[in-house]
Design an enzyme around this catalytic site. Structure first.
Site, PDB file in Angstrom:
ATOM      1  CB  CYS A   4      -0.905  -0.030   1.226  1.00 14.24           C
ATOM      2  SG  CYS A   4      -1.762   1.521   1.509  1.00 14.24           S
ATOM      3  CG  ASP A  30      -3.275  14.813  -3.659  1.00 14.86           C
ATOM      4  OD1 ASP A  30      -4.201  14.144  -3.178  1.00 14.86           O
ATOM      5  OD2 ASP A  30      -2.850  14.651  -4.835  1.00 14.86           O
ATOM      6  CG  ASN A  83     -13.278  10.801  -2.787  1.00 17.94           C
ATOM      7  OD1 ASN A  83     -14.333  11.439  -2.789  1.00 17.94           O
ATOM      8  ND2 ASN A  83     -12.174  11.274  -3.321  1.00 17.94           N
ATOM      9  CG  HIS A  94      -3.879   3.797   3.833  1.00 21.94           C
ATOM     10  ND1 HIS A  94      -2.832   3.042   4.347  1.00 21.94           N
ATOM     11  CD2 HIS A  94      -4.129   4.763   4.752  1.00 21.94           C
ATOM     12  CE1 HIS A  94      -2.485   3.527   5.529  1.00 21.94           C
ATOM     13  NE2 HIS A  94      -3.258   4.583   5.791  1.00 21.94           N
ATOM     14  CG  HIS A  96      -6.924   9.294   1.509  1.00 25.27           C
ATOM     15  ND1 HIS A  96      -7.101   8.023   1.028  1.00 25.27           N
ATOM     16  CD2 HIS A  96      -7.341  10.132   0.530  1.00 25.27           C
ATOM     17  CE1 HIS A  96      -7.585   8.082  -0.204  1.00 25.27           C
ATOM     18  NE2 HIS A  96      -7.741   9.359  -0.524  1.00 25.27           N
TER      19      HIS A  96
HETATM   20  P1  AMP Z   1      -8.775   9.338  -3.555  1.00 30.29           P
HETATM   21  O1  AMP Z   1      -9.224   9.505  -4.976  1.00 30.29           O
HETATM   22  O2  AMP Z   1      -9.729   9.928  -2.552  1.00 30.29           O
HETATM   23  O3  AMP Z   1      -8.412   7.893  -3.247  1.00 30.29           O
HETATM   24  O4  AMP Z   1      -7.471  10.211  -3.403  1.00 30.29           O
HETATM   25  C1  AMP Z   1      -6.190   9.714  -3.619  1.00 30.29           C
HETATM   26  C2  AMP Z   1      -5.289  10.914  -3.684  1.00 30.29           C
HETATM   27  O5  AMP Z   1      -3.972  10.475  -3.440  1.00 30.29           O
HETATM   28  C3  AMP Z   1      -5.297  11.617  -5.041  1.00 30.29           C
HETATM   29  O6  AMP Z   1      -5.663  12.980  -4.864  1.00 30.29           O
HETATM   30  C4  AMP Z   1      -3.855  11.458  -5.532  1.00 30.29           C
HETATM   31  O7  AMP Z   1      -3.397  12.589  -6.224  1.00 30.29           O
HETATM   32  C5  AMP Z   1      -3.104  11.241  -4.226  1.00 30.29           C
HETATM   33  N1  AMP Z   1      -1.878  10.476  -4.337  1.00 30.29           N
HETATM   34  C6  AMP Z   1      -1.682   9.298  -5.004  1.00 30.29           C
HETATM   35  N2  AMP Z   1      -0.411   8.865  -4.865  1.00 30.29           N
HETATM   36  C7  AMP Z   1       0.209   9.798  -4.080  1.00 30.29           C
HETATM   37  C8  AMP Z   1       1.536   9.942  -3.563  1.00 30.29           C
HETATM   38  N3  AMP Z   1       2.488   9.053  -3.837  1.00 30.29           N
HETATM   39  N4  AMP Z   1       1.823  11.024  -2.803  1.00 30.29           N
HETATM   40  C9  AMP Z   1       0.879  11.947  -2.530  1.00 30.29           C
HETATM   41  N5  AMP Z   1      -0.404  11.865  -2.965  1.00 30.29           N
HETATM   42  C10 AMP Z   1      -0.728  10.814  -3.738  1.00 30.29           C
HETATM   43 ZN    ZN Z   2      -2.178   1.236   3.735  1.00 30.72          ZN
END
Ligand code: AMP
Ligand code: ZN
Length: 107
Positions: A4, A30, A83, A94, A96
């Site tokens: 993850c 992000d 979400n 995971h 958030h």
């Molecule tokens: P969600 O669509 O609610 O699952 O949001 C996932 C968020 O994680 C998105 O806004 C992505 O841009 C962000 N994201 C994905 N990978 C990374 C990463 N390695 N570092 C920081 N943010 C990330």
């Molecule tokens: Zn995790």
């Protein structure tokens, strides 16, 4: 969870700069910001989504993290988004909390 991305980030495996770190969560930017300021509040423990979270006291701590992040970043006005599930736009499985401020494009 070994595979993850947010577990790895929260474990410090990528040396991601943390805006806040506590025993329970980290806050970092992000990678693909949808607003002038876009940070994520991420528990250190892996929960696939809000649905899997049974320890509701952790939710209070995570919302406390939202408030702390807003204060740290000087945000007076911000949007908070969770979400839950693929069809709702969840991409990282995971739990958030998004915190967005300024020219919000939506998540
Ligand atoms: P969600 O669509 O609610 O699952 O949001 C996932 C968020 O994680 C998105 O806004 C992505 O841009 C962000 N994201 C994905 N990978 C990374 C990463 N390695 N570092 C920081 N943010 C990330
Ligand atoms: Zn995790």
């Amino acid at each position: 969870m070994t595979d993850c991305i947010f577990c790895k980030i929260a474990n410090g495996e990528f040396n991601t700069p943390f805006i806040i770190e506590t025993d329970d969560y980290v806050v970092f930017r992000d990678i693909n910001p949808k607003a002038d300021t876009h940070v994520l509040v991420v528990p250190k423990q892996h929960y696939e989504s809000l649905t899997e979270l049974e320890d509701e006291s952790l939710l209070g701590k995570l919302l406390g993290g939202v408030k702390k992040a807003a204060k740290e970043l000087g945000l007076k006005s911000y949007k908070t988004v969770i979400n839950t599930g693929k069809e709702a736009g969840q991409e990282v499985f995971h739990l958030h909390i998004h915190v967005l401020s300024g020219n919000i494009k939506g998540v």
